[in-house]
Design an enzyme around this catalytic site. Structure first.
Site, short mmCIF file in Angstrom:
data_model
loop_
_atom_site.label_atom_id
_atom_site.label_comp_id
_atom_site.label_asym_id
_atom_site.label_seq_id
_atom_site.Cartn_x
_atom_site.Cartn_y
_atom_site.Cartn_z
N LYS A 121 -18.33 3.47 31.99
CA LYS A 121 -17.05 4.17 31.81
C LYS A 121 -17.26 5.61 31.33
CE LYS A 121 -15.29 0.27 33.04
NZ LYS A 121 -14.69 -0.82 32.30
C1 LIG Z 1 -14.30 -2.32 32.36
C2 LIG Z 1 -12.93 -2.82 32.54
C3 LIG Z 1 -12.34 -3.76 31.68
C4 LIG Z 1 -13.11 -4.51 30.64
O1 LIG Z 1 -13.77 -3.75 29.74
P1 LIG Z 1 -15.03 -4.33 28.94
O2 LIG Z 1 -15.22 -3.27 27.90
O3 LIG Z 1 -16.17 -4.45 29.89
O4 LIG Z 1 -14.63 -5.64 28.34
C5 LIG Z 1 -11.01 -4.07 31.86
N1 LIG Z 1 -10.28 -3.54 32.86
C6 LIG Z 1 -10.82 -2.66 33.73
C7 LIG Z 1 -9.96 -2.10 34.80
C8 LIG Z 1 -12.16 -2.29 33.61
O5 LIG Z 1 -12.70 -1.45 34.50
#
Ligand SMILES: *Cc1c(COP(=O)(O)O)cnc(C)c1O
Length: 390
Positions: free
Chosen positions: A190
């Site tokens: 991210k």
């Molecule tokens: C990455 C992601 C999540 C979950 O996040 P984590 O930190 O990996 O638990 C939820 N929704 C979307 C759209 C994502 O890309």
């Protein structure tokens, strides 16, 4: 052959030093670094409150709980997302339903949402919450969704896991203009990372307090919230069933250090996305359309193969790119087609726009550390695979 991933973190010496400093300090978890990171995220997106948690998934779960989602309730989201956007409702015992996507933004379609709400109102089965995902970093039609929320009485969670730093109609994502609660993820792919980590931001102070309590077992020490009084300095009460969803100070220190570079991260991603747009213009691809009044955070750069202009399937292009060291990816397999959701009764064909999009979608490498030369290699490899100029 050096491989190029589709996304990756960017860690500098300052990040390492920030984490090491915490390791040598008195607090490894729930110390001063947590508040510092929460303030950094709250101020970057213009939110009154920010509550850090152990993952984006935990943030989504607590967001649903804070809105009192439970058995018998209905939560709607988009099929074009990571499974966590739907699972959060299932954790609470609620039912999930999906709304098809817009064929240009790949976000939940406001028109489809409006139509489904009208029908649901007639059947007396309206959602309690809609989870709107800012897919690839581009916010959904949040003004229309907020207007429908007012009309039909549901709450809005914005899953902005892709969209830290994105903007919509001049509002920072997370400033509370169009959502009750906004969720971010700090997974390494991210925008900003804490290794694992998440955040809920909100302007609704009572929801914020509830979220703080829920992330630590439902326990409070705040005098005003205690049911008993005069018990002594050790005393705390568990007021409801919460979880241990705390972020550590190690993670928060990394996050704060990363937040200092957010503008640079965004600028680089926007530069690379614009460069892809320009250099892929003659390719048999549909490049990502940007709706007006939106500034994407560019978590993903997704193209669709245009079947009218290439005989190659997505599978063929994917395999050929991977074989050449370009680790393209696919976002997302429609959530309703996962075996778990099929067992709940969902079927292929139910969300045709999301399913058709999925058939052709390919995520190209996009991250801060992708050099111009790396990007040129991605593009020339893609040209070779698509047999352009041959
Ligand atoms: C990455 C992601 C999540 C979950 O996040 P984590 O930190 O990996 O638990 C939820 N929704 C979307 C759209 C994502 O890309």
């Amino acid at each position: 052959m050096r491989t190029i991933p589709y996304g990756r973190q960017d860690i500098v010496d300052e990040d390492v030093a920030a984490v090491v400093e915490v390791l040598r300090s008195d607090w490894l978890t729930q110390g001063p670094k947590i508040e510092e990171f929460e303030r950094a995220v709250a101020s970057a997106c213009g939110a009154a409150q920010a509550i850090s948690v152990s993952s984006g998934t935990a943030a989504l779960h607590l967001a649903c709980l804070a809105l009192d989602v439970g058995p018998g309730d209905l939560v709607w989201t988009t099929p074009n997302t990571f499974v966590a956007s739907a699972n959060c409702a299932r954790y609470c015992g609620a039912d999930v339903d999906f709304v098809d996507i817009d064929e240009r933004t790949y976000n939940i379609s406001a028109a489809a949402l409006r139509a489904k709400l009208r029908e649901a109102a007639q059947r007396g089965r309206l959602p309690k919450v809609v989870v709107a995902v800012a897919f690839s970093g581009q916010p959904a039609d949040m003004a229309e969704i907020a207007e429908l929320a007012g009309e039909y009485g549901f709450a809005v969670i914005e899953d902005a896991s892709h969209a830290l730093g994105a903007e919509y109609r001049g509002h920072k994502v997370g400033d509370g203009a169009y959502a009750d609660l906004t969720v971010f993820s700090f997974h390494p792919v991210k925008l900003v990372t804490t290794a694992e980590g998440g955040m809920v931001v909100t302007n609704r102070n009572t929801l914020g307090e509830r979220l703080r309590r829920l992330r630590t077992h439902g326990i409070t020490r705040t005098a005003a919230d205690l049911e008993a009084s005069g018990e002594g300095g050790w005393y705390y009460e568990q007021l409801e069933l919460g979880y241990n969803y705390r972020m550590t100070d190690l993670q928060a220190a990394l996050g704060t250090s990363q937040m200092a570079r957010l503008e640079g991260f965004l600028e680089r991603r926007r530069y690379l996305a614009a460069r892809y747009d320009r250099l892929l213009r003659e390719f048999p691809l549909i490049t990502p359309w940007q709706a007006p009044e939106r500034l994407s955070a560019w978590h993903l750069y997704v193209v669709q193969l245009d079947p009218a202009r290439t005989p190659l399937t997505r599978r063929e292009v994917f395999d050929a790119m991977r074989a050449r060291g370009i680790l393209v990816n696919v976002h997302y397999i429609p959530v309703h087609l996962q075996p778990y959701y099929r067992r709940l009764g969902f079927r292929a064909g139910a969300y045709p726009v999301a399913e058709a999009y999925y058939e052709h979608a390919l995520s190209l490498p996009l991250y801060f550390g992708l050099t111009d030369e790396d990007q040129e290699r991605v593009i020339s490899t893609l040209a070779e695979v698509l047999r352009l100029g041959a």
